[in-house]
Every structure is written in structure tokens, then in C-alpha cells.
Scaffold this motif. Structure first.
Motif, PDB file in Angstrom:
ATOM      1  N   ALA A 154      37.558  43.070  35.387  1.00 49.36           N
ATOM      2  CA  ALA A 154      36.780  44.000  36.210  1.00 49.36           C
ATOM      3  C   ALA A 154      36.283  45.139  35.324  1.00 49.36           C
ATOM      4  O   ALA A 154      37.063  45.736  34.571  1.00 49.36           O
ATOM      5  CB  ALA A 154      37.628  44.564  37.346  1.00 49.36           C
ATOM      6  N   LEU A 183      32.476  41.722  37.913  1.00 48.12           N
ATOM      7  CA  LEU A 183      33.736  41.017  38.062  1.00 48.12           C
ATOM      8  C   LEU A 183      33.608  39.612  37.498  1.00 48.12           C
ATOM      9  O   LEU A 183      32.657  38.879  37.849  1.00 48.12           O
ATOM     10  CB  LEU A 183      34.132  40.922  39.542  1.00 48.12           C
ATOM     11  CG  LEU A 183      34.406  42.226  40.294  1.00 48.12           C
ATOM     12  CD1 LEU A 183      34.645  41.942  41.771  1.00 48.12           C
ATOM     13  CD2 LEU A 183      35.604  42.953  39.695  1.00 48.12           C
ATOM     14  N   ALA A 187      38.471  37.784  39.268  1.00 46.14           N
ATOM     15  CA  ALA A 187      38.887  39.174  39.054  1.00 46.14           C
ATOM     16  C   ALA A 187      38.959  39.922  40.381  1.00 46.14           C
ATOM     17  O   ALA A 187      38.295  39.567  41.360  1.00 46.14           O
ATOM     18  CB  ALA A 187      37.937  39.869  38.091  1.00 46.14           C
ATOM     19  N   ARG A 188      39.752  41.005  40.388  1.00 45.53           N
ATOM     20  CA  ARG A 188      39.970  41.798  41.591  1.00 45.53           C
ATOM     21  C   ARG A 188      39.686  43.261  41.290  1.00 45.53           C
ATOM     22  O   ARG A 188      39.865  43.720  40.164  1.00 45.53           O
ATOM     23  CB  ARG A 188      41.417  41.655  42.093  1.00 45.53           C
ATOM     24  CG  ARG A 188      41.830  40.249  42.377  1.00 45.53           C
ATOM     25  CD  ARG A 188      43.335  40.093  42.532  1.00 45.53           C
ATOM     26  NE  ARG A 188      43.827  40.677  43.781  1.00 45.53           N
ATOM     27  CZ  ARG A 188      44.574  41.760  43.858  1.00 45.53           C
ATOM     28  NH1 ARG A 188      44.898  42.438  42.753  1.00 45.53           N
ATOM     29  NH2 ARG A 188      44.982  42.217  45.031  1.00 45.53           N
ATOM     30  N   TYR A 189      39.277  43.980  42.343  1.00 51.40           N
ATOM     31  CA  TYR A 189      39.063  45.428  42.210  1.00 51.40           C
ATOM     32  C   TYR A 189      39.443  46.079  43.528  1.00 51.40           C
ATOM     33  O   TYR A 189      38.958  45.686  44.606  1.00 51.40           O
ATOM     34  CB  TYR A 189      37.605  45.751  41.878  1.00 51.40           C
ATOM     35  CG  TYR A 189      37.327  47.240  41.857  1.00 51.40           C
ATOM     36  CD1 TYR A 189      37.733  48.033  40.793  1.00 51.40           C
ATOM     37  CD2 TYR A 189      36.679  47.859  42.930  1.00 51.40           C
ATOM     38  CE1 TYR A 189      37.509  49.405  40.783  1.00 51.40           C
ATOM     39  CE2 TYR A 189      36.442  49.226  42.925  1.00 51.40           C
ATOM     40  CZ  TYR A 189      36.856  49.995  41.852  1.00 51.40           C
ATOM     41  OH  TYR A 189      36.625  51.347  41.853  1.00 51.40           O
TER      42      TYR A 189
END
Length: 300
Positions: A154, A183, A187-189
Motif C-alpha cells: 500500500a 494498492l 494489499a490492505r489499507y
């Protein structure tokens, strides 16, 4: 739909002529503003073929600040203050209209006729009522001065405001967040609830919010509920714009390129443009005429 999602806006595509189209996410019949943001356009991506070029003739603004963020290509900005500035990917052009400014936006000479690509996000933010008549100003912020945070696929480039412990150097007039989030697949945010109003615009790719079944896809503006932290997951490589902030306490009116808390001020700006009372842009002998005279639309 996730309990953290307030609404999803699917912006219509608008034809600007000369082969250019935009997706206009704000204002929308479903949501007029997000924080101080009153206008949000995605231009392109487009390949400029033959003699095709972006040529937005001189036009006026009042009562707002405009932000241009490029993803691909370049745009040459000229304004009535004498500013001449090319903007390229990752940078920010921040123009404060205040009591009035005129500017043009064109494809730079070097990119004409060479098959260049163009992809841009253009936004307007309302100025606080006490600053609507401030002196106009223009500032350019190259990409290298803007803070960036990266973590496990990210990457957040903060273009204006505050987020995740970062503060952008862009001089703003009110609380806001404006960021470009990329991303990698998987992926994470976590989009923290640091601001009263927030939204996520999907420039490309597909994402989902934890607790939500379907994906949000390219061209959608996802408005989040106040106070809710949302964890975004990328189904594929994705590019997002994060926007939001403190909404203005007063309602705003919009007509053409004019924004104001006072309808009479918009009427004055219309009369001034018709009568040629705005300052001109050096080196330009064209202008965009005022569109048909219809009542201004209340924004909020």
C-alpha cells in the motif's frame, strides 16, 4: 452493503468535445459535496492522436480553490496572475480563485502530435466564507515535496491535508484529506476516521471493504459513514483517490465555474465575465463565453 458505506455514486460520462470525456463524481444528485470538495472529475485516460490536444481556453473562477493532479501526461497552466507552470504526474497545481482568477489549460507544445497520453483528476474545494474574496494565488508542488507512506503493498501519497500522521505542505484553507492510494493485489489499507466526511474514488482496479460482499470498481465514488474506520482490500492492482474533510457550515451555490455562499455574488461574477472585467491571461486571445443564463444550483 457494508455498514460503513453511506452511498455509492456511479458518475455519468460527460462529453467535453474534441474527443475528451470526463467522469463527474461531484456534484451528484446523490451527494453534492464531500467535506469541502464540491467538484471531482476524472479526465481520461486518453491517447492524444494526430493533432488532438487539450485546449481549455481561458475561463474564470471565484470562491474556490482548484486542484489538478496528473496520473499520465502533462498540462500547461497559464493564469491572469502571470503564472506559467507545466504539471506532470505526482505533482499538485493548487490555484486559489478567491475574488477572481482566469486560467487556461493546454497540452504543452512538445507533446502535441506525438501520441502522448493524458490522465488527470481535477477537483474544486470551497473556500471558507471569510476567505471567498481573498486575493487569488497559484502554487505548484512537485511530487518530491509531498509526503509518502508505504506498507506491504500500500502506498499513500498525501497531496493535501493530513492523514496517517503526515501533513502535506500544500497551503489549504480548511481541514481536508486528499491522497492518492495505490494498492498491489491483496494489499490492505485502513482508512481512519480522522475527518468528518470521507470518500474513496476508484481510478482503476477493484477494491472491497471488509464486511462488504461486492467489489467497488473503476469510476465509482464510495462515500463512507462518519466515524467508521474502513479497511480496504484490493482484488487487483488498484489506484484510488481519498478525499474528505470538514464540510462548510454554510450552503454553497454553483454556476458554471463560480462557487459562492452568496447567490448575488455569483450573479456579479456572471456580469463581470460578460462585461470583460476579469483580468486576462497573457499570450491568450481566446476565452470561453458564459453559458446560457440559468439559476445557480444550491450545493449544500
Amino acid at each position: 452493503m457494508s455498514p460503513a458505506i453511506e452511498t455509492i455514486i456511479v458518475p455519468p460520462t460527460r462529453d467535453l468535445g474534441d474527443g475528451f470525456t470526463v467522469r463527474r463524481a461531484l456534484p451528484s444528485q446523490h451527494r453534492r459535496t464531500v467535506g469541502p470538495f464540491v467538484f471531482f472529475d476524472q479526465l481520461g485516460p486518453i491517447a492524444l492522436t494526430g493533432d488532438q490536444a487539450l485546449d481549455v481556453r481561458p475561463h474564470p473562477h471565484i470562491g474556490l480553490a482548484t486542484i489538478t493532479h496528473l496520473i499520465e501526461g502533462a498540462i500547461m497552466h497559464r493564469d491572469s496572475l502571470g503564472s506559467v507552470q507545466a504539471i506532470e504526474p505526482g505533482a499538485v497545481n493548487w490555484m486559489t480563485a478567491g475574488r477572481g482568477i482566469v486560467h487556461s489549460e493546454r497540452t504543452p507544445t512538445a507533446l502535441r502530435g506525438v501520441g502522448a497520453r493524458l490522465h488527470a483528476i481535477q477537483m474544486w474545494v470551497a473556500l471558507p466564507a471569510a476567505l471567498e474574496e481573498t486575493d487569488p494565488a497559484f502554487r505548484h508542488y512537485p511530487a518530491h515535496v509531498l509526503p509518502v507512506a508505504e506498507d506491504r503493498g500500500a502506498r499513500l501519497a498525501l497531496l493535501a491535508g493530513i492523514a496517517d500522521g503526515m501533513t502535506a505542505p500544500v497551503e489549504t484553507a480548511s481541514d481536508m484529506i486528499l491522497g492518492e492510494l495505490t494498492l498491489a493485489q491483496g494489499a490492505r489499507y485502513a482508512f481512519a476516521a480522522e475527518h468528518v466526511e470521507r470518500a474513496v474514488y476508484v481510478v482503476s482496479g477493484a477494491i472491497r471493504a471488509e464486511g462488504q460482499d461486492g467489489a467497488f470498481v473503476q469510476g465509482q465514488l464510495v462515500v463512507l459513514k462518519p466515524g467508521a474506520e474502513v479497511v480496504l482490500n484490493a482484488d487487483e492492482p488498484s489506484r484510488l483517490m481519498l478525499v474528505g474533510g470538514e464540510p462548510m457550515p454554510e450552503q454553497r451555490y454553483l454556476f458554471w465555474n463560480f462557487v459562492s455562499s452568496r447567490p448575488d455574488r455569483i450573479e456579479q461574477a456572471k456580469a463581470d465575465w460578460r462585461a470583460g472585467r476579469f483580468d486576462g491571461v497573457a499570450g491568450e486571445d481566446e476565452f470561453i463565453p458564459l453559458p446560457p443564463d440559468v439559476p445557480g444550483a444550491k450545493l449544500a
